[in-house]
Design an enzyme around this catalytic site. Structure first.
Site, PDB file in Angstrom:
ATOM      1  CG  ASP A 108      42.737 -33.167  73.340  1.00 57.10           C
ATOM      2  OD1 ASP A 108      43.430 -32.570  72.496  1.00 57.10           O
ATOM      3  OD2 ASP A 108      42.061 -34.171  73.074  1.00 57.10           O
ATOM      4  CG  ASP A 126      46.045 -39.330  67.961  1.00 52.67           C
ATOM      5  OD1 ASP A 126      47.185 -39.218  68.447  1.00 52.67           O
ATOM      6  OD2 ASP A 126      45.015 -39.007  68.580  1.00 52.67           O
ATOM      7  N   GLY A 149      39.765 -28.730  71.131  1.00 52.93           N
ATOM      8  CA  GLY A 149      40.833 -27.766  71.362  1.00 52.93           C
ATOM      9  C   GLY A 149      40.624 -26.488  70.577  1.00 52.93           C
ATOM     10  NE  ARG A 152      38.780 -39.203  71.884  1.00 51.15           N
ATOM     11  CZ  ARG A 152      39.361 -38.286  71.112  1.00 51.15           C
ATOM     12  NH1 ARG A 152      39.655 -37.101  71.601  1.00 51.15           N
ATOM     13  NH2 ARG A 152      39.652 -38.556  69.855  1.00 51.15           N
ATOM     14  CD1 TRP A 156      47.671 -31.825  68.649  1.00 49.55           C
ATOM     15  CD2 TRP A 156      47.475 -32.147  66.437  1.00 49.55           C
ATOM     16  NE1 TRP A 156      46.452 -31.326  68.260  1.00 49.55           N
ATOM     17  CE2 TRP A 156      46.310 -31.514  66.911  1.00 49.55           C
ATOM     18  CE3 TRP A 156      47.578 -32.447  65.080  1.00 49.55           C
ATOM     19  CZ2 TRP A 156      45.247 -31.167  66.074  1.00 49.55           C
ATOM     20  CZ3 TRP A 156      46.522 -32.121  64.248  1.00 49.55           C
ATOM     21  CH2 TRP A 156      45.374 -31.485  64.738  1.00 49.55           C
ATOM     22  NE  ARG A 158      39.132 -32.023  73.062  1.00 49.82           N
ATOM     23  CZ  ARG A 158      39.489 -31.101  73.946  1.00 49.82           C
ATOM     24  NH1 ARG A 158      38.854 -31.000  75.107  1.00 49.82           N
ATOM     25  NH2 ARG A 158      40.474 -30.269  73.677  1.00 49.82           N
ATOM     26  CE  LYS A 169      37.924 -37.571  62.761  1.00 48.84           C
ATOM     27  NZ  LYS A 169      37.636 -36.922  64.053  1.00 48.84           N
ATOM     28  CD  GLU A 170      42.642 -36.622  62.312  1.00 38.56           C
ATOM     29  OE1 GLU A 170      42.847 -36.675  63.538  1.00 38.56           O
ATOM     30  OE2 GLU A 170      41.576 -37.011  61.786  1.00 38.56           O
TER      31      GLU A 170
END
Length: 807
Positions: free
Chosen positions: A364, A488, A705, A357, A486, A347, A631-632
């Site tokens: 990952d 974050d 992923g 990163r 997983w 990533r 996203k999350e």
């Protein structure tokens, strides 16, 4: 809206409209010399690391998002009109300018036609080399002679460390030089210092790059950016191009660029070729050698053919023919290629990932192995060994592994509060998959060091991974979430308990028991099964809420994800992993997956959770930072989509599994690209869910992923072509409307031609199977019965009462 098409024969995606909804990109090169290029020739290049070795500059989060890049400007010396060989940056009106971009495997070709002049520019990095080719063909398609000037342009970084280059300007604006030397442009950073042959990332050292025109006269040049562009201009209208002549400026501080002017006269129908080489190293050494050895069109053509052959041979590991042409395009080229790119760069390098990163994210990169195994098992073994040596002696892991600066046995372990609970449990997906692909059970006995101290066999590393979680359990007997599982964004407190990790651990214990049983270590298997039984009892006691599994239990005892919890009530991961792990009872599995359908399914994919977070404390769920539906925070996190497909296939629901798959399959949006917006040939990290005002928009493409799990779930669960230690299992779970499919799989050096027929219109169930004309009981092709070339016929159908498909 359509912007291009899949050319399956050429293994290319062809962009026929350059005004794509976003910059549609591709990757060039290797983990030594990497590059990103878009359909309008934007992007950047880097050596080993996009964060510490980026020698071509990129300005992130701009419009368009890919500038600067690798540009070729053309100017008609008769009338002063000028344009670029890619539509951008000049951007001539599209009713006058034609553009076609062909993205391939490790190369990009951009064609243009304007004012009677056609160009074809091929960009690629030759195998094993530290430079890239820009191969430009200019053709006069008019009926009169043409006098043209061509100008290259790229923008060099002032420091290969991207933060130094773009942030620490009081330093980096004063260390670059550019000049013409050895008939090529020499760009030098910290030229008064020696280089460091051992560590390219050392800041205080000389770094060099070059740009050469190998096969045509250099009329003039510029290496000073302000001189070339003009102080109040940009890439659209460079002053030098407008005036028609480079000035031979030499950068001395400020900013460097690479512009080589070459004038030409073309008769009607005549083609002239310009061959540029851009690379790292000094002109006097690397540059001279590259031009001498590779600086002819004939050699460039040879290297291009080698590159295509290398990539295409990997794609031959699995070739499929199904009733869905878009699915075929993904499976035969773009899904495995996307997986390879993610495997290479984790990533760390894209039009969004900006060096934050720097290296291989542990969790990952272990997962990324799954998407590359059929094509390159040896590279996967090397990656697994690297990641296993990133595990520390207590069983946890270093969060980021830097292949260019990794020293097993002497790395510093993370502080206790910075361990993540899921990292090493991914080995139980990847390591057995490698052994199944290759049959190499001796791999379990290989001794590898831990990152900090000590060593163990691979099997010992696996045991230590489970012990890490077993030694860190909470009050309810479930694994602690630690800094993060997983997800974050989930903050449970260090001793809060993660059900997702509990399911991972359940599967790990099962897999470990299977491995050790096969290796004759019965006591180890008994230990694992005993631990699993205790874990299962705690899961069943504390984690089922009637229609779905909870998320987690906080350090303070709060249970998250119950029917009484207003936000984030249903969490996707725990539902699908209850099935994947085998922990859910049959009734729980059926009910939980129906809840996924009812509460999380959208036309664009499966939401990570629902309802969105709006009032939940940030101390518990940092996803509340994000807008709802992204996203999350109840977004469609594409990394997880393959898990939903796998779970439904394991339950035999082929129609639903394929519905879910097409919802997030990039090619399914090729004719409605304005919805998804990013590349219709590459996966993206996240898609906006229906609770957002922009449903279907996808963001952060390529490095995700999602690539690996999309390919893995499609090939091993929908198509059901699944390697095992003892052979190759063929156990499809397809849409009931499919009459069948064909595939050719290369397995342990042997070719297996597979024909699947579905006369009864079922989703799952192998009614009969033959191998080279001989019947095979069940759905496993024994490895010892495979010849060099094999033909397999599989008939799907409803099994008779008492008949068992041997799983």
């Amino acid at each position: 809206m359509n912007y291009g098409y899949f050319d399956d024969k050429a293994k290319e995606y062809v962009i026929t409209r350059p005004d794509t909804p976003a910059s549609w990109s591709n990757y060039l090169g290797s983990t030594e010399y990497g590059a990103i290029i878009t359909n309008n020739a934007g992007g950047y290049s880097f050596y080993k690391s996009a964060a510490l070795g980026r020698f071509l500059r990129m300005r992130f989060n701009s419009i368009p998002m890919d500038q600067p890049g690798r540009y070729i400007y053309l100017r008609d010396r008769a009338n002063g009109d000028y344009w670029s060989a890619s539509w951008q940056p000049v951007g001539k009106p599209l009713d006058q300018y034609k553009s076609v971009c062909r993205h391939g495997t490790g190369y990009t070709v951009i064609e243009s036609e304007y004012a009677g002049i056609a160009t074809e520019t091929t960009y690629f990095v030759p195998l094993g080399q530290l430079f890239e080719y820009w191969r430009v063909k200019v053709t006069n398609k008019s009926d009169k002679p043409r006098r043209l000037s061509a100008f290259s342009y790229c923008e060099f970084s002032n420091n290969w460390n991207t933060e130094q280059d773009l942030v620490n300007l009081q330093y980096s604006l004063f260390i670059v030089k550019g000049e013409l030397r050895d008939n090529m442009l020499r760009i030098a950073i910290n030229d008064n210092l020696p280089g460091d042959a051992v560590d390219f990332a050392t800041n205080d050292q000389a770094c060099h790059s070059y740009l050469a025109l190998a096969n045509a006269p250099v009329t003039a040049y510029d290496t000073d950016r302000a001189t070339f562009l003009g102080m109040y201009r940009d890439y659209k209208n460079p002053r030098v191009v407008e005036l028609g002549a480079c000035t031979c400026s030499n950068a001395y501080g400020d900013n460097a660029c690479g512009s080589i002017q070459s004038d030409m006269e073309l008769a009607p129908g005549e083609t002239r070729e310009l061959l540029f080489l851009l690379g790292v190293g000094d002109t006097s050494t690397f540059g001279k050698r590259a031009v001498a050895k590779f600086g002819t069109p004939e050699r460039a053509e040879k290297e291009f053919a080698k590159l295509k052959k290398a990539y295409h041979s990997k794609l031959e590991s699995l070739v499929v023919e199904t009733p869905d042409k878009e699915f075929n395009s993904m499976m035969n080229v773009w899904a495995p290629y996307n997986s390879q790119v993610s495997f290479n760069w984790s990533r760390s390098a894209s039009l969004v990932y900006n060096g934050e990163r720097n290296g291989l994210g542990f969790r990952d990169s272990v997962q990324d192995v799954l998407g590359v195994l059929p094509a390159d098992p040896e590279a996967c073994r090397e990656r697994l060994e690297l990641m296993l040596t990133g595990q520390v002696a207590n069983g946890g892991a270093i969060p980021v592994i830097k292949p260019f600066d990794h020293h097993p046995g002497s790395e510093k372990a993370p502080a206790p509060e910075h361990f993540r609970s899921d990292d090493c449990l991914w080995f139980f997906n990847a390591v057995p998959a490698y052994v199944a692909e290759t049959g190499d059970e001796f791999f379990y006995q290989k001794v590898l060091p831990y990152a900090d101290s000590g060593e163990a066999t691979v099997l010992g590393h696996l045991r230590r991974a489970m012990e890490f979680n077993l030694e860190r359990t909470g009050k309810h007997g479930l694994p602690c979430g630690l800094e993060a599982d997983w997800n974050d964004c989930l903050k449970l407190g260090y001793n809060g308990e993660s059900l997702f990790v509990a399911f991972q651990l359940y599967m790990a214990l099962t897999v470990y028991a299977e491995i050790t049983t096969k290796l004759g270590q019965r006591s180890e298997a008994d230990w694992a099964l005993g631990q699993r039984d205790m874990l299962q009892a705690n899961i069943q006691k504390h984690c089922w809420d009637g229609k779905w599994f909870i998320w987690a239990i906080g350090e303070d005892g709060t249970v998250y994800g119950t029917k009484n919890y207003a936000e984030g009530q249903v969490y996707f991961n725990t539902q699908v992993w209850s099935v994947i792990s085998g922990s859910a009872t049959p009734e729980q599995a059926k009910t939980a997956m129906q809840t996924v359908k009812d509460k999380l399914a959208t036309p664009y994919g499966l939401m990570l959770s629902a309802p969105p977070f709006k009032k939940t404390s940030i101390d518990v769920m940092r996803a509340v930072l994000f807008n709802a539906g992204i996203k999350e925070n109840a977004g469609i996190f594409n990394h997880t989509q393959g898990w939903g497909v796998m779970a439904e296939c394991m339950l035999g629901n082929g129609d639903r599994a394929y519905e879910y798959y097409r919802a997030f399959m990039p090619a399914a949006y090729n004719d409605r690209a304005e919805i998804r917006q990013c590349e219709p040939y590459a996966q993206a990290q996240t898609t906006y869910a229906s609770v957002s005002p922009r449903p279907g928009n996808a963001r952060t493409s390529w490095l995700s992923g999602a690539a690996t799990w999309a390919y893995y779930s499609a090939t091993q669960y929908i198509l059901g072509i699944r390697p095992e230690v003892d052979g190759l299992r063929i156990d499809p779970c397809v849409p009931s409307t499919w009459p069948g499919f064909k595939a050719v799989r290369v397995f342990r050096g042997k070719t297996v031609e597979i024909v699947v027929k579905n006369p009864d219109g079922v989703c799952k169930g192998v009614k009969s199977m033959t191998l080279n004309g001989e019947p095979v009981r069940g759905s496993l092709l024994p490895a010892d019965r495979l010849k060099k070339a094999n033909r397999v016929e599989v008939i799907l159908g409803k099994l008779r009462i008492g008949e068992v498909d041997c799983l």
